[in-house]
Design an enzyme around this catalytic site. Structure first.
Site, PDB file in Angstrom:
ATOM      1  N   LYS A 282       2.161  59.493 101.009  1.00  0.00           N
ATOM      2  CA  LYS A 282       1.322  60.664 100.200  1.00  0.00           C
ATOM      3  C   LYS A 282       0.076  60.196  99.791  1.00  0.00           C
ATOM      4  CE  LYS A 282       3.321  63.847  97.728  1.00  0.00           C
ATOM      5  NZ  LYS A 282       3.904  64.592  96.863  1.00  0.00           N
ATOM      6  N   GLU A 365      17.204  74.916  91.247  1.00  0.00           N
ATOM      7  CA  GLU A 365      16.725  75.802  90.152  1.00  0.00           C
ATOM      8  C   GLU A 365      18.231  76.293  89.800  1.00  0.00           C
ATOM      9  OE1 GLU A 365      12.836  75.121  91.935  1.00  0.00           O
ATOM     10  OE2 GLU A 365      14.922  75.696  92.749  1.00  0.00           O
ATOM     11  N   ARG A 393      15.217  82.169  92.076  1.00  0.00           N
ATOM     12  CA  ARG A 393      16.206  81.535  92.915  1.00  0.00           C
ATOM     13  C   ARG A 393      17.479  81.307  92.179  1.00  0.00           C
ATOM     14  NH1 ARG A 393      13.238  76.852  96.765  1.00  0.00           N
ATOM     15  NH2 ARG A 393      15.327  77.133  98.010  1.00  0.00           N
TER      16      ARG A 393
END
Length: 619
Positions: A282, A365, A393
């Site tokens: 990244k 979640e 969610r």
């Protein structure tokens, strides 16, 4: 000298370049992304990490006939540049510009609109089956990061996709795993050989010969197969993907273009689902992002030379984190839970201070809510910090695993309301409508930092069951000098017995105060009812409206099922005879734009409030 990027109008143009030229192209793409994100904000580190992988995918596959599905989708900037949108990339995440996520309305090279995690494999499997039914020979590729593999939906997709016959490839973009040099080299070598068509042909031929050899054939073939599996298990220490039905190859260097192209081309010829494991970095190509990829995951505008963000000052996320940390110092029952958003939800200091009471459950979640329920059942005081958009969610878990049992779970709902540049997939406009229909649940909506502190304390200690404290992205807005924060269920501000009553909650109270100030100049006196506990509503707050000639309700959330509708229902039940006007987000999704621009477009800013009230009142 003409840039290589200027020669690319579509993915097909990549195939006229040499591998060396492709490497130069990747450098130009990185500079384009850095310049764009520095100006507009956005996701930087993740996009810089997948440049070579994206170029290799588009070199190998032929979109839109082949489909590439990006998980979460925030790493799609290179994909957009290569698929005919380079001339508009400078508009990304701006009003009327490109979305920061894949969007089929922009291009037929985006097969699916995505902005939430762990969906790619399920989406790709659906696309692949649609191709199969329509006798379409095209390939489907799902690109999923190792972070998204912490979400349960990814495994539901893998569990089903392992039975798909062919033309289905999952790429695991791994930007965290560390692999030692010797084991990694052996693994890459063996995986490369096993993806060679020649190897697969020889393997099949040998097994056919052995199977036709009397007595010894089948046992010997079985022995070789078991030996192969044991060797793979020793090298990779993980046979999960193959156990699910995938042919697993890797890991590969995700920045080695030549190898990536070769592996992808070979993977196209394997007649079973394939999982390719690639290692990427990244932030690659921008030193500040390489050193601190977390800080450069999602960024505001920044200075390219220094890497310093232009955003400054306190915000609700930071204030929440400080408040919860202070509360935890006094009460060892308080626990903090996050779904891979430690920094974003302001919990970094809590984690440092109380590592044993901090839980990052990954992008899960649903698990976070049920896990919080378990903590509460065990006598703890869990606080789940989650963006409003992501809380969507886990509504089933809020109902079944928390509210139904009246457990003491607190939801700290960050990014409530309009969020701005992240657009449709991330707007926090649905939490109130979703949560307010659930029994045993209390919702607070502060406008100021001091209120956040008060209501968080009330949610944790004074509410009997599930409580939610929802607060917006960014900092607090205008506060009149003569307004005093009380921490009550509601506040009344403005001119007593005014014929116009303006009702609102959250940060729109700031807008309402500015509107009332301007309306006084128009000789229209206004009284403001500020709702703090928005569910359940305090009956006394309804009573205040009975003598008003006209009640206006402004709500930064969806109209259907919102507090405004419920408020007016209760008001009419009490026999109210005056006029009412409700302004909220109507039945549509709100696209990307700066928060201020979105509020103006939704007619929820102070000038719009003034105009609406003035027009309606003078009728």
């Amino acid at each position: 000298m003409r840039k290589l990027l200027d020669q690319i109008d579509s993915p097909g143009d990549l195939r006229s370049l040499t591998v060396k030229q492709l490497g130069g192209l990747c450098g130009e793409i990185r500079q384009e992304i850095i310049r764009t994100v520095a100006k507009n904000g956005g996701h930087l580190a993740s996009n810089l990490g997948v440049v070579e992988l994206t170029v290799a995918l588009h070199y190998t596959f032929d979109v839109p006939w082949d489909d590439i599905v990006w998980d979460v989708g925030h790493q799609c900037y290179t994909h957009k540049i290569l698929t005919g949108r380079r001339d508009r990339i400078h508009t990304i995440r701006t009003q009327g510009g490109l979305s920061g996520y894949p969007n089929p309305k922009e291009s037929d090279c985006d097969p699916f609109h995505s902005g939430h995690s762990s969906t790619s494999i399920s989406v790709a499997l659906g696309l692949a089956n649609a191709k199969r039914i329509n006798h379409d020979p095209g390939h489907v590729v799902a690109v999923i990061g190792d972070g998204a593999l912490t979400g349960g939906l990814a495994y539901e997709g893998l569990n089903n996709a392992g039975r798909f016959p062919k033309n289905f490839i999952v790429i695991l973009n791994d930007n965290k795993m560390s692999i030692s040099k010797n084991v990694g080299s052996i693994a890459r070598y063996l995986a490369h050989i096993r993806t060679e068509p020649g190897y697969l042909k020889v393997k099949s031929t040998v097994e056919n010969i052995l199977d036709n050899t009397p007595v010894l054939g089948a046992p010997v073939s079985s022995l070789l197969q078991k030996s192969k599996s044991l060797l793979k298990q020793a090298l990779y220490n993980n046979t999960l993907f193959e156990d699910m039905g995938f042919a697993y190859y890797g890991p590969y260097d995700g920045h080695d273009l030549e190898q990536l192209i070769s592996v992808l081309q070979n993977a196209k010829n394997i007649n079973r689902p394939v999982l390719l494991h690639v290692i990427t970095s990244k932030g690659k190509g921008y030193p500040f992002a390489e050193k601190n990829p977390g800080a450069f995951h999602g960024v505001s505008c920044f200075d390219i030379k220094t890497g310093e963000s232009q955003a400054s000052g306190d915000n609700f996320s930071k204030v929440f984190g400080r408040c919860l940390t202070d509360m935890a110092k006094e009460d060892d029952r308080i626990c903090a839970i996050t779904a891979a958003m430690e920094s974003g939800t302001g919990l970094t200091d809590f984690h440092k201070a109380f590592p044993d009471r901090f839980f990052d459950v990954g992008i899960a979640e649903e698990h976070a809510v049920t896990f919080s329920g378990g903590l509460a059942a065990g006598g703890m005081l869990p606080v789940f910090a989650v963006y409003s958009s992501f809380l969507q969610r886990s509504i089933d878990q809020v109902i079944h695993d928390a509210a139904l049992q009246n457990l003491k779970v607190t939801l700290a709902i960050d990014r409530a309301g309009v969020v701005g540049e992240d657009g449709e997939t991330h707007q926090g406009l649905f939490d109130v409508s979703l949560l307010s229909s659930i029994p045993n649940l209390t919702i607070f909506s502060p406008c100021y930092f001091s209120e956040l502190q008060m209501f968080l304390h009330q949610a944790v200690y004074e509410c009997p069951g599930v409580a939610a404290v929802r607060y917006p992205r960014g900092g607090q807005l205008f506060q009149p000098e003569d307004f005093t924060v009380t921490g009550n269920t509601y506040d009344v501000y403005g001119e007593t017995d005014a014929p116009v009553l303006l009702v609102t909650y959250g940060r729109l109270f700031s807008m309402a105060c500015l509107a009332a100030k301007k309306l006084r100049e128009d000789k229209i006196p206004v009284r403001i009812l500020k709702l703090n506990r928005i569910h359940p509503l305090d009956p006394q707050a309804i009573e205040i409206c009975r003598n008003a000639q006209h009640v206006f309700f402004f709500e930064e959330g969806v109209r259907q099922g919102g507090i405004g509708e419920h408020f007016f229902y209760l008001l009419y039940q009490q026999g109210y005879q005056g006029k009412t006007t409700l302004r909220a987000v109507e039945n549509h999704f709100v696209k990307q734009a700066a928060v201020r621009q979105s509020l103006i477009e939704l007619e929820l800013d102070s000038d719009s409030m003034r105009k609406i009230i003035k027009t309606e009142y003078q009728k």
